[in-house]
Design a protein around this motif. Structure first.
Motif, PDB file in Angstrom:
ATOM      1  N   UNK A 119     -10.348  13.161  -0.397  1.00 57.50           N
ATOM      2  CA  UNK A 119      -9.291  12.748   0.536  1.00 57.50           C
ATOM      3  C   UNK A 119      -8.419  11.629  -0.021  1.00 57.50           C
ATOM      4  N   UNK A 120      -9.023  10.717  -0.750  1.00 56.79           N
ATOM      5  CA  UNK A 120      -8.264   9.613  -1.306  1.00 56.79           C
ATOM      6  C   UNK A 120      -7.242  10.100  -2.325  1.00 56.79           C
ATOM      7  N   UNK A 162       7.293  -5.882 -10.411  1.00 56.90           N
ATOM      8  CA  UNK A 162       8.397  -6.346 -11.248  1.00 56.90           C
ATOM      9  C   UNK A 162       9.131  -5.213 -11.956  1.00 56.90           C
ATOM     10  N   UNK A 163       8.486  -4.082 -12.162  1.00 56.74           N
ATOM     11  CA  UNK A 163       9.068  -3.080 -13.063  1.00 56.74           C
ATOM     12  C   UNK A 163       9.439  -1.757 -12.398  1.00 56.74           C
ATOM     13  N   UNK A 164       8.843  -1.407 -11.278  1.00 59.41           N
ATOM     14  CA  UNK A 164       9.061  -0.073 -10.701  1.00 59.41           C
ATOM     15  C   UNK A 164      10.313  -0.066  -9.826  1.00 59.41           C
ATOM     16  N   UNK A 165      11.238   0.859 -10.038  1.00 58.52           N
ATOM     17  CA  UNK A 165      12.464   0.920  -9.241  1.00 58.52           C
ATOM     18  C   UNK A 165      12.175   1.288  -7.785  1.00 58.52           C
ATOM     19  N   UNK A 166      13.031   0.829  -6.884  1.00 62.34           N
ATOM     20  CA  UNK A 166      12.817   1.013  -5.448  1.00 62.34           C
ATOM     21  C   UNK A 166      12.703   2.481  -5.059  1.00 62.34           C
ATOM     22  N   UNK A 167      13.515   3.349  -5.676  1.00 57.61           N
ATOM     23  CA  UNK A 167      13.511   4.758  -5.286  1.00 57.61           C
ATOM     24  C   UNK A 167      12.216   5.483  -5.645  1.00 57.61           C
ATOM     25  N   UNK A 168      11.417   4.886  -6.522  1.00 56.07           N
ATOM     26  CA  UNK A 168      10.129   5.476  -6.904  1.00 56.07           C
ATOM     27  C   UNK A 168       8.949   4.647  -6.400  1.00 56.07           C
ATOM     28  N   UNK A 169       9.237   3.580  -5.648  1.00 53.58           N
ATOM     29  CA  UNK A 169       8.196   2.614  -5.323  1.00 53.58           C
ATOM     30  C   UNK A 169       7.057   3.239  -4.519  1.00 53.58           C
ATOM     31  N   UNK A 170       7.377   4.074  -3.531  1.00 54.05           N
ATOM     32  CA  UNK A 170       6.326   4.685  -2.730  1.00 54.05           C
ATOM     33  C   UNK A 170       5.440   5.605  -3.549  1.00 54.05           C
ATOM     34  N   UNK A 171       6.061   6.474  -4.360  1.00 56.83           N
ATOM     35  CA  UNK A 171       5.282   7.424  -5.157  1.00 56.83           C
ATOM     36  C   UNK A 171       4.422   6.715  -6.199  1.00 56.83           C
ATOM     37  N   UNK A 172       4.966   5.682  -6.817  1.00 55.73           N
ATOM     38  CA  UNK A 172       4.154   4.931  -7.773  1.00 55.73           C
ATOM     39  C   UNK A 172       3.064   4.135  -7.054  1.00 55.73           C
ATOM     40  N   UNK A 173       3.344   3.708  -5.828  1.00 50.01           N
ATOM     41  CA  UNK A 173       2.297   3.032  -5.050  1.00 50.01           C
ATOM     42  C   UNK A 173       1.158   3.995  -4.747  1.00 50.01           C
ATOM     43  N   UNK A 224      -6.471   5.718   4.640  1.00 48.12           N
ATOM     44  CA  UNK A 224      -6.160   4.618   3.730  1.00 48.12           C
ATOM     45  C   UNK A 224      -5.250   5.093   2.604  1.00 48.12           C
ATOM     46  N   UNK A 225      -5.495   6.333   2.128  1.00 48.19           N
ATOM     47  CA  UNK A 225      -4.642   6.895   1.095  1.00 48.19           C
ATOM     48  C   UNK A 225      -3.210   7.055   1.572  1.00 48.19           C
ATOM     49  N   UNK A 226      -3.037   7.438   2.827  1.00 48.19           N
ATOM     50  CA  UNK A 226      -1.695   7.562   3.392  1.00 48.19           C
ATOM     51  C   UNK A 226      -1.035   6.200   3.579  1.00 48.19           C
ATOM     52  N   UNK A 227      -1.818   5.211   3.960  1.00 50.40           N
ATOM     53  CA  UNK A 227      -1.257   3.918   4.348  1.00 50.40           C
ATOM     54  C   UNK A 227      -0.931   2.999   3.181  1.00 50.40           C
ATOM     55  N   UNK A 228      -1.818   2.931   2.189  1.00 50.28           N
ATOM     56  CA  UNK A 228      -1.667   1.903   1.176  1.00 50.28           C
ATOM     57  C   UNK A 228      -0.351   1.968   0.389  1.00 50.28           C
ATOM     58  N   UNK A 229       0.164   3.157   0.044  1.00 49.39           N
ATOM     59  CA  UNK A 229       1.466   3.163  -0.641  1.00 49.39           C
ATOM     60  C   UNK A 229       2.565   2.532   0.200  1.00 49.39           C
ATOM     61  N   UNK A 230       2.542   2.766   1.516  1.00 53.26           N
ATOM     62  CA  UNK A 230       3.554   2.169   2.379  1.00 53.26           C
ATOM     63  C   UNK A 230       3.414   0.653   2.411  1.00 53.26           C
ATOM     64  N   UNK A 231       2.189   0.169   2.519  1.00 56.30           N
ATOM     65  CA  UNK A 231       1.959  -1.276   2.507  1.00 56.30           C
ATOM     66  C   UNK A 231       2.390  -1.899   1.187  1.00 56.30           C
ATOM     67  N   UNK A 232       1.950  -1.300   0.091  1.00 58.17           N
ATOM     68  CA  UNK A 232       2.235  -1.869  -1.226  1.00 58.17           C
ATOM     69  C   UNK A 232       3.727  -1.841  -1.541  1.00 58.17           C
ATOM     70  N   UNK A 233       4.380  -0.733  -1.231  1.00 59.22           N
ATOM     71  CA  UNK A 233       5.806  -0.634  -1.531  1.00 59.22           C
ATOM     72  C   UNK A 233       6.637  -1.521  -0.614  1.00 59.22           C
ATOM     73  N   UNK A 234       6.153  -1.799   0.589  1.00 59.88           N
ATOM     74  CA  UNK A 234       6.874  -2.680   1.504  1.00 59.88           C
ATOM     75  C   UNK A 234       6.913  -4.108   0.976  1.00 59.88           C
ATOM     76  N   UNK A 236       0.157   6.353  -6.791  1.00 58.89           N
ATOM     77  CA  UNK A 236      -0.628   6.375  -8.031  1.00 58.89           C
ATOM     78  C   UNK A 236      -1.451   5.102  -8.157  1.00 58.89           C
ATOM     79  N   UNK A 237      -0.885   3.982  -7.725  1.00 53.81           N
ATOM     80  CA  UNK A 237      -1.619   2.720  -7.746  1.00 53.81           C
ATOM     81  C   UNK A 237      -2.866   2.801  -6.871  1.00 53.81           C
ATOM     82  N   UNK A 238      -2.714   3.425  -5.701  1.00 54.50           N
ATOM     83  CA  UNK A 238      -3.860   3.587  -4.807  1.00 54.50           C
ATOM     84  C   UNK A 238      -4.992   4.309  -5.538  1.00 54.50           C
ATOM     85  N   UNK A 239      -4.635   5.354  -6.283  1.00 50.32           N
ATOM     86  CA  UNK A 239      -5.651   6.091  -7.029  1.00 50.32           C
ATOM     87  C   UNK A 239      -6.273   5.210  -8.110  1.00 50.32           C
TER      88      UNK A 239
END
Length: 425
Positions: free
Chosen positions: A66-67, A339-350, A126-136, A352-355
């Protein structure tokens, strides 16, 4: 003296400059405290029902799929919907799952299977939520305050992680699992009320709907950046080889120190807290890749020592040093990501960060549980720490750009700074 002290104490700039940061900080503290209660009660309840280290370790395998699935999808979703609504909905869902744990715990004969079902459900949410939290965080905190924001977020986590396990050990021992789960339910109620006060965080006007193509685009970006790749790989290796938390109940038994179980879970956070409370100097550092490498190596050495020593107080001290290393590595990862990830990709990269920081611990639980059943608990702990140190050294040698990363010269960091300045953040 005052000047020297202020250079060491945490930088409070993000707290002063952002209302939403303050709300999320308090919300996270409440949630971490309640979740830590369940974090202790759940594996301990499985241990009491089965008496098997493997049964406890299997919880990590149940949470893994699930994660992975929902973490990646959650990253794409965070780029396409209002992040406030996503955070609010998933927080409410986890509160309902805590209610299931509470109901099961008050049954005359609690059942085993709901524990695994809830663990899987919490992992999905948690997998659904953390990218939103991190990118915010990258949106609401000014660019030059990102390291300070990461340190304050870590401080929040540590306060909850120390108070939660230390209290949970006593609550479970003297009041039972149901009381611990009841506290978890109340914490989610308070968290939802705080999330309702957050400002709306809508996606960009040209944001794409969540899709496999969008997820793949984020993955390609991460793969093309050796610095990002290094942060993911080192964290995965460190957690896979040296995350023994799931077998702490058995380690406490081996050391004839059942009373110290809650302290074992809290010790790492004590070390992290010590570093957070003296983190003012980190805002002036630009070589954050070194944080990642040195912190992960310290984590591995300390976990190896914790498995080797037979004195419970030395074990707790080693676990505290491990927490400090993990904090240092996490601070470097978070700063580099923001510092490095562009805003338009921030959620998707977040996503990957969760993983990267969640899959490792889940697999690490399985590894630790299986190896403890084969070689014994203490051997499973110290051998994992040694393997962690070796793997971190090999990865650092294979990805030198991570070690040489400098926030003042890295092209992606400079591009992201300009992007935020244009947006007025």
């Amino acid at each position: 003296m005052t000047s020297k002290l202020s250079s060491i104490l945490p930088d409070l700039s993000p707290w002063r400059s952002s209302r939403d940061f303050r709300l999320l900080w308090v919300q996270g503290l409440v949630t971490f405290f309640g979740s830590s209660m369940a974090l202790i009660a759940l594996p301990l309840q499985i241990k009491e029902l089965t008496g098997s280290p493997l049964a406890v370790g299997v919880m990590g395998a149940v949470e893994l799929v699930p994660l992975v699935v929902f973490g990646l999808y959650g990253g794409a979703l965070a780029d396409a919907v209002d992040r406030r609504k996503l955070i609010l909905g998933t927080e409410a869902g986890m509160g309902l799952l805590a209610v299931i744990l509470l109901v099961n715990a008050v049954l005359p004969e609690p059942m085993l299977w709901p524990l695994y079902v809830v663990a899987a459900g919490v992992s999905a949410l948690a997998g659904l939520q953390r990218p939103a939290l991190d990118s915010l965080m990258a949106r609401i905190v000014p660019h030059d305050q990102l390291t300070a924001g990461a340190a304050l977020n870590a401080l929040r986590w540590q306060l909850g992680a120390i108070a939660g396990p230390a209290t949970a050990g006593l609550v479970v021992a003297y009041a039972g699992h149901a009381t611990a789960y009841g506290v978890t339910v109340l914490s989610f109620v308070a968290s939802v009320l705080l999330c309702l006060k957050l400002a709306s965080a809508p996606p960009a006007h040209d944001a794409e709907k969540p899709s496999l193509r969008g997820i793949a685009e984020g993955a390609r970006y991460a793969w093309s950046r050796p610095v990002l790749l290094g942060t993911y790989a080192i964290d995965l290796a460190a957690m896979f080889f040296a995350f023994p938390n799931t077998i702490f109940p058995f380690l406490a038994d081996d050391l004839d120190a059942e009373w110290a179980l809650g302290l074992m879970y809290a010790a790492g956070s004590v070390g992290s807290l010590a570093l957070s409370l003296t983190s003012g100097w980190t805002s002036r550092v630009r070589r954050h890749g070194l944080f990642v490498v040195f912190g992960a190596a310290l984590w591995g050495v300390s976990i190896a020592a914790a498995g080797w020593f037979g004195n419970v107080w030395l074990v707790l001290l080693c676990l505290a040093f491990a927490g400090g290393g993990d904090m240092l590595s996490g601070l470097g990862r978070s700063t580099i990501w923001n510092q490095t990830i562009p805003e338009e990709l921030r959620g998707r990269l977040a996503g990957i960060e969760v993983l990267s920081y969640s899959v490792g611990p889940q697999l690490g639980q399985v590894r630790a549980g299986a190896m403890a059943g084969w070689t014994g608990t203490r051997a499973a702990v110290w051998s994992g720490g040694v393997a962690c140190v070796v793997s971190v050294g090999l990865l650092a040698a294979a990805l030198p750009k991570l070690v040489t990363y400098d926030a003042e010269t890295d092209e992606d960091a400079l591009r992201r700074r300009a992007q935020k300045e244009e947006a007025g953040v």
